[in-house]
Design a protein around this motif. Structure first.
Motif, PDB file in Angstrom:
ATOM      1  N   CYS A 277       8.310 -14.118  35.933  1.00 61.64           N
ATOM      2  CA  CYS A 277       9.156 -13.781  37.094  1.00 61.64           C
ATOM      3  C   CYS A 277       8.426 -14.286  38.250  1.00 61.64           C
ATOM      4  O   CYS A 277       7.335 -13.832  38.680  1.00 61.64           O
TER       5      CYS A 277
ATOM      6  N   LEU B 150       8.792 -13.772  41.355  1.00 63.23           N
ATOM      7  CA  LEU B 150       8.384 -12.750  42.568  1.00 63.23           C
ATOM      8  C   LEU B 150       7.198 -11.860  41.907  1.00 63.23           C
ATOM      9  O   LEU B 150       6.138 -11.471  42.791  1.00 63.23           O
ATOM     10  N   CYS B 151       6.988 -11.201  40.723  1.00 58.39           N
ATOM     11  CA  CYS B 151       5.954 -10.873  40.241  1.00 58.39           C
ATOM     12  C   CYS B 151       4.658 -11.628  40.097  1.00 58.39           C
ATOM     13  O   CYS B 151       3.525 -11.266  40.529  1.00 58.39           O
TER      14      CYS B 151
ATOM     15  N   HIS C 236       8.934  -4.183  39.444  1.00 57.10           N
ATOM     16  CA  HIS C 236       9.769  -5.179  38.873  1.00 57.10           C
ATOM     17  C   HIS C 236      11.210  -4.468  38.045  1.00 57.10           C
ATOM     18  O   HIS C 236      11.211  -4.005  37.107  1.00 57.10           O
TER      19      HIS C 236
ATOM     20  N   HIS D  74      14.449 -10.255  39.664  1.00 58.26           N
ATOM     21  CA  HIS D  74      13.625  -9.087  40.275  1.00 58.26           C
ATOM     22  C   HIS D  74      14.220  -8.820  41.597  1.00 58.26           C
ATOM     23  O   HIS D  74      14.651  -9.644  42.516  1.00 58.26           O
TER      24      HIS D  74
HETATM   25 ZN   LIG Z   1       9.062  -9.443  38.814  1.00 62.71          ZN
END
Ligand SMILES: [Zn+2]
Length: 172
Positions: free
Chosen positions: A10, A12-13, A53, A104
């Motif tokens: 992911c 964004l993670c 998340h 996300h």
């Molecule tokens: Zn994420």
């Protein structure tokens, strides 16, 4: 059933973990971060994201839901102060058939200016077919690459823009 986009890892993670090159934080809360969008279809375009998340609006706790709203309002004030936009667009996608590309939660806050190149955004979502992908299709990053190229901004530029917006955040 809401079909989610697939993106592993992911992005964004990865950003939250400090492993994303194009990552600049504008504002921080206990439950959310406000970050500059690496695709600057509009100068100053940013997103409020959850630290946790979770994929969609339906997955948020009430506390996260409230925190997103407060953070979006804070950054909207800063965007108006920074860019004097003609409007501020907020939107958020839930599932591939609403145009969601990253699994996300992220809430877009976009200062709109005359003549800007929106690129991917509401016009693309005008038809149901245009928004979605066939069931089971993985996220295809090739289209992203073309879109990114159109609105390419250097890491330095992103950091500068984020700093400028941050300097205009209202005091809590
Ligand atoms: Zn994420």
């Amino acid at each position: 059933m809401i079909e989610l986009p697939v993106r592993d890892p992911c992005d964004l993670c990865e950003g939250i973990a400090g492993r994303e090159e194009k990552w600049a934080v504008i504002d921080e809360g206990d439950l959310t971060l406000t970050v500059i969008n690496p695709w600057q279809f509009e100068i100053g375009q940013c997103c409020v994201i959850t630290r946790r998340h979770v994929a969609t609006l339906l997955d948020l706790s009430d506390e996260e839901s409230n925190a997103v709203s407060v953070s979006a309002k804070r950054v909207a004030h800063a965007l108006v102060e920074t860019f004097s936009p003609l409007g501020v667009l907020t939107f958020q996608n839930n599932g591939v058939y609403s145009g969601q590309e990253t699994p996300h939660f992220h809430f877009h806050v976009v200062p709109r200016q005359k003549g800007s190149d929106w690129g991917v955004g509401p016009p693309q979502l005008a038809t149901f077919e245009g928004a979605g992908r066939p069931r089971g299709t993985r996220h295809d990053p090739s289209g992203d690459a073309q879109r990114r190229e159109r609105v390419q901004v250097s890491v330095e530029q992103l950091v500068r823009t984020a700093e400028l917006i941050r300097s205009n955040l209202p005091t809590p």
